[in-house]
Design a protein around this motif. Structure first.
Motif, PDB file in Angstrom:
ATOM      1  N   ALA A  73      29.260  48.914  28.204  1.00 58.29           N
ATOM      2  CA  ALA A  73      27.823  49.061  28.596  1.00 58.29           C
ATOM      3  C   ALA A  73      27.921  48.510  30.295  1.00 58.29           C
ATOM      4  O   ALA A  73      28.527  47.649  30.820  1.00 58.29           O
ATOM      5  CB  ALA A  73      26.903  47.882  27.890  1.00 58.29           C
ATOM      6  N   ASP A  74      27.290  49.755  30.956  1.00 54.03           N
ATOM      7  CA  ASP A  74      27.129  49.563  32.567  1.00 54.03           C
ATOM      8  C   ASP A  74      25.805  49.339  32.735  1.00 54.03           C
ATOM      9  O   ASP A  74      24.752  50.322  32.551  1.00 54.03           O
ATOM     10  CB  ASP A  74      27.900  50.951  32.940  1.00 54.03           C
ATOM     11  N   ALA A  76      23.636  49.330  35.520  1.00 51.86           N
ATOM     12  CA  ALA A  76      23.700  49.940  36.926  1.00 51.86           C
ATOM     13  C   ALA A  76      22.353  49.368  37.868  1.00 51.86           C
ATOM     14  O   ALA A  76      22.502  49.368  38.979  1.00 51.86           O
ATOM     15  CB  ALA A  76      23.747  51.508  36.874  1.00 51.86           C
ATOM     16  N   GLN A  77      21.413  49.253  37.254  1.00 51.29           N
ATOM     17  CA  GLN A  77      20.124  48.968  38.023  1.00 51.29           C
ATOM     18  C   GLN A  77      19.424  47.898  37.100  1.00 51.29           C
ATOM     19  O   GLN A  77      19.462  47.542  35.961  1.00 51.29           O
ATOM     20  CB  GLN A  77      19.348  50.226  37.987  1.00 51.29           C
ATOM     21  N   HIS A 202      27.303  43.141  35.509  1.00 50.15           N
ATOM     22  CA  HIS A 202      27.395  44.451  35.737  1.00 50.15           C
ATOM     23  C   HIS A 202      28.050  45.157  34.428  1.00 50.15           C
ATOM     24  O   HIS A 202      27.544  46.451  34.400  1.00 50.15           O
ATOM     25  CB  HIS A 202      28.564  44.768  36.766  1.00 50.15           C
ATOM     26  N   ARG A 203      28.827  44.889  33.811  1.00 50.27           N
ATOM     27  CA  ARG A 203      29.599  45.608  32.725  1.00 50.27           C
ATOM     28  C   ARG A 203      29.834  44.588  31.355  1.00 50.27           C
ATOM     29  O   ARG A 203      30.526  43.662  31.918  1.00 50.27           O
ATOM     30  CB  ARG A 203      30.552  46.455  33.351  1.00 50.27           C
ATOM     31  N   GLU A 227      37.562  39.284  43.096  1.00 46.92           N
ATOM     32  CA  GLU A 227      37.386  39.918  44.511  1.00 46.92           C
ATOM     33  C   GLU A 227      36.267  39.356  45.290  1.00 46.92           C
ATOM     34  O   GLU A 227      35.253  39.541  45.338  1.00 46.92           O
ATOM     35  CB  GLU A 227      36.894  41.596  44.220  1.00 46.92           C
ATOM     36  N   LEU A 230      33.457  41.208  47.299  1.00 44.48           N
ATOM     37  CA  LEU A 230      32.147  41.497  46.622  1.00 44.48           C
ATOM     38  C   LEU A 230      31.768  40.396  45.741  1.00 44.48           C
ATOM     39  O   LEU A 230      30.682  40.578  44.915  1.00 44.48           O
ATOM     40  CB  LEU A 230      32.539  42.734  45.535  1.00 44.48           C
ATOM     41  N   VAL A 232      32.937  39.635  42.886  1.00 41.54           N
ATOM     42  CA  VAL A 232      32.789  40.297  41.597  1.00 41.54           C
ATOM     43  C   VAL A 232      33.911  39.418  40.859  1.00 41.54           C
ATOM     44  O   VAL A 232      35.246  39.213  41.454  1.00 41.54           O
ATOM     45  CB  VAL A 232      32.951  41.680  41.839  1.00 41.54           C
ATOM     46  N   LYS A 247      32.358  42.198  33.333  1.00 44.41           N
ATOM     47  CA  LYS A 247      32.342  42.127  34.957  1.00 44.41           C
ATOM     48  C   LYS A 247      30.951  41.524  35.363  1.00 44.41           C
ATOM     49  O   LYS A 247      29.944  41.968  34.874  1.00 44.41           O
ATOM     50  CB  LYS A 247      32.688  43.649  35.520  1.00 44.41           C
ATOM     51  N   MET A 457      24.596  42.766  47.531  1.00 44.92           N
ATOM     52  CA  MET A 457      25.919  42.497  46.933  1.00 44.92           C
ATOM     53  C   MET A 457      26.923  42.650  48.005  1.00 44.92           C
ATOM     54  O   MET A 457      27.923  41.781  48.184  1.00 44.92           O
ATOM     55  CB  MET A 457      25.930  43.466  45.967  1.00 44.92           C
ATOM     56  N   ILE A 458      26.868  43.700  49.002  1.00 47.34           N
ATOM     57  CA  ILE A 458      28.066  44.016  49.839  1.00 47.34           C
ATOM     58  C   ILE A 458      27.648  43.284  51.022  1.00 47.34           C
ATOM     59  O   ILE A 458      26.611  43.493  51.738  1.00 47.34           O
ATOM     60  CB  ILE A 458      28.198  45.362  50.153  1.00 47.34           C
TER      61      ILE A 458
END
Lengths: 486, 81
Positions: A73-74, A76-77, A202-203, A227, A230, A232, A247, A457-458
């Motif tokens: 599952a992703d 994304a939004q 996220h995932r 990471e 990010l 993450v 994730k 996020m970034i």
């Protein structure tokens, strides 16, 4: 094929309550409108796992989920409450099915289901336990990044398997209730344990394993990748009948504007004593900062708020504690303004317009007329209406500050509607200033500065806001002083 | 590595990150043309590229990339050095 009505859903606040009571994920981004307003999402969002399990429950009537061997599952939004979420099966063959969740043309999430023999479980890497999140825990952990990057341990299932059966009967029949409980525990892991309070999911990438689902009501996890740039993490998970990775990231915490003490160097004390300044959208962000700078200069800001009454009152209280003067008032720019302005405690000589809708960057193309409409409703129409309504109440010339954006003059991905609406506001401001002699309006293209709206996020370079705002306030209030003395 | 090999591996990476196993890369393809290829996914893609090709991509280099062909050229140069 599936019937269309079952594929469309608007998740409600009650759905959120029910899902939290089932999963034990009470993260405020899903449950608390005021707290969610201070996150990147800007409003309450549906749990990603809730939308996934809803999709799987529907799919169980059509797809061979008893043969399910893996789920990806992703998310994304963000999916907001009340939005029409449309589920569709976009690909289906004996080995795989792919489902998508969309709002309008925007893909919110996609789910890949793989069918076949269930694999052996992967062993979880060994790691010392740092978190033992109990079944009765109700508060999300607020971990530092270093703790998140090293997190490992257990998350107890929140409710017995029978509760999962009541909510997802078809799915529990197809893949077994303990596996559904394990999927529910994933949202509890991310939202409550690690990354916890400031998390974004996220995932999911999990296998349904051969291991017979047992009565073990525990999810085990080890953070296997992190990471820092990010924020993450990839987290390996293992539960009865399920293993894989999730994730997630650590969101930026709500932006705290500098304290009054820290802002002292930016203004001359008591330079504008007696000035009354209306700060529209003064409960947080640049509005909060402007109110503090004005108060430090001796002026009395009236902080308006649409939703953040407590936040506005907290800022005003801070100012009063520091020996300044400040007031608050409710002002909803989407409602008729004249009656609301009856509540003005004093007649202002200046107005700073920081009202904004959530600056969403959710996009499915280059341009969204709906998004442009939302921005212009605030930056053009509400600005115009407020200027007019205020000028009818103020005997002297009204000094106004209109904050535009550097994006009005430079293309930036996914910001077109925001920049266009601000540019339209600039033109309106210039026209009003030219043809309405009782209004003097300064419009400045501000750079990206640190507020909740820019906390992304970034990591990005953000300009220090006081350096930009203090000279603007100085100019506006000097003109207000000149008007008073004229 | 040949350009074809880079395209092969890069396709695998991007398909995996974006969960789109029918995505076909070509030199003039831009991220804006691919649904879901946003700045966050781009960072995930870069992380996977760095791991797969054993290279390091700086954020300034990322800013100058406009299309897939630019990314492939960057991987090729970095990979050769």
């Amino acid at each position: 094929m599936l019937q269309p009505p079952a594929m469309l859903r608007r998740f409600t606040d009650q759905d959120q309550q029910n899902f939290a009571a089932l999963s034990g994920d009470y993260n405020p981004i899903h449950m608390d409108e005021l707290a969610a307003r201070r996150t990147q999402a800007g409003a309450c969002v549906v749990h990603g796992v809730q939308s996934l399990l809803w999709a799987l429950e529907i799919a169980a009537s059509t797809l061979p989920l008893s043969q399910l061997r893996a789920v990806e599952a992703d998310f994304a939004q963000f999916l907001y409450l009340g939005e029409p979420a449309q589920l569709s099966i976009v690909k289906q063959n004996p080995a795989e099915a792919r489902l998508e969740l969309r709002v309008g043309e925007t893909r919110i999430a996609q789910y890949r289901l793989l069918f076949g023999d269930k694999p052996e479980a992967d062993a979880l890497p060994s790691h010392p336990t740092t978190i033992d999140y109990k079944a009765d825990a109700l508060m999300p952990l607020a971990l530092e990044w270093t703790e998140i990057a090293q997190a490992a341990g257990t998350v107890a299932f929140y409710r017995p398997h029978s509760d999962a059966v009541s909510t997802y009967p078809a799915l529990c029949t197809a893949i077994s209730a303990p596996r559904v409980s394990a999927l529910l525990a994933l949202t509890r892991l991310v939202g409550m344990a690690s990354p916890g309070l400031h998390s974004t999911f996220h995932r999911i990438s999990v296998k349904l394993t051969q291991a017979a689902p047992s009565n073990d009501s525990m999810l085990r996890f080890v953070t296997v990748e992190s990471e820092p740039s990010l924020a993450v993490v990839s987290i390996a998970i293992s539960a009865p009948g399920l293993c894989g990775t999730v994730k997630a990231s650590r969101r930026a915490a709500p932006v705290k504007q500098p304290s009054l003490h820290a802002l002292r160097e930016h203004v001359a004390p008591n330079s504008f004593t007696g000035h009354i300044a209306l700060v529209v959208g003064g409960s947080r962000g640049l509005g909060e900062l402007a109110a503090k700078l004005l108060a430090l200069a001796g002026a009395e800001p009236i902080l308006t708020y649409a939703n953040g009454a407590e936040e506005a009152q907290a800022v005003a209280e801070d100012i009063r504690q520091a020996g300044g003067r400040a007031q608050t008032m409710a002002l909803n720019l989407l409602e008729p303004l004249a009656p609301q302005l009856d509540a003005l405690p004093d007649i202002p000589s200046s107005m700073y317009f920081f009202a904004t809708p959530r600056i969403s960057t959710r996009h499915s193309g280059f341009y969204s007329a709906d998004l442009y409409g939302i921005f212009t409703r605030f930056y053009v129409e509400a600005f115009h209406d407020l200027c007019q309504a205020l000028s009818r109440r103020t005997p002297q010339r009204l000094q106004i500050f209109y904050p535009s954006t550097v994006f009005a003059g430079q293309p930036t991905k996914n910001m077109a509607e925001y920049a266009m609406a601000k540019a339209a506001g600039e033109v309106l401001a210039a026209n009003m200033a030219r043809f309405l002699p009782r209004l003097e309006i300064e419009s400045v293209r501000l750079p990206r500065m640190a507020t909740d709206q820019t906390a992304g996020m970034i990591a990005q370079e953000l300009e220090p806001a006081p350096e930009h705002l203090a000279p603007i306030i100085q100019r506006v209030e000097q003109r207000a002083a000149a008007s008073r003395n004229a | 590595m040949t350009e074809a090999e880079i395209y092969h591996d890069l396709t695998e990476i991007i398909r995996d990150v974006l969960m789109q196993d029918d995505l076909v890369l070509h030199p003039n393809l831009t991220a804006m043309e691919v649904e879901g290829w946003d700045s966050f996914k781009m960072i995930e893609i870069v992380m996977a590229i760095e791991s797969k090709f054993g290279i390091k991509i700086k954020s300034q280099q990322l800013d100058s990339l406009e299309k897939v062909g630019d990314l492939v050229a960057l991987i090729r140069v970095q990979n050769a050095s």
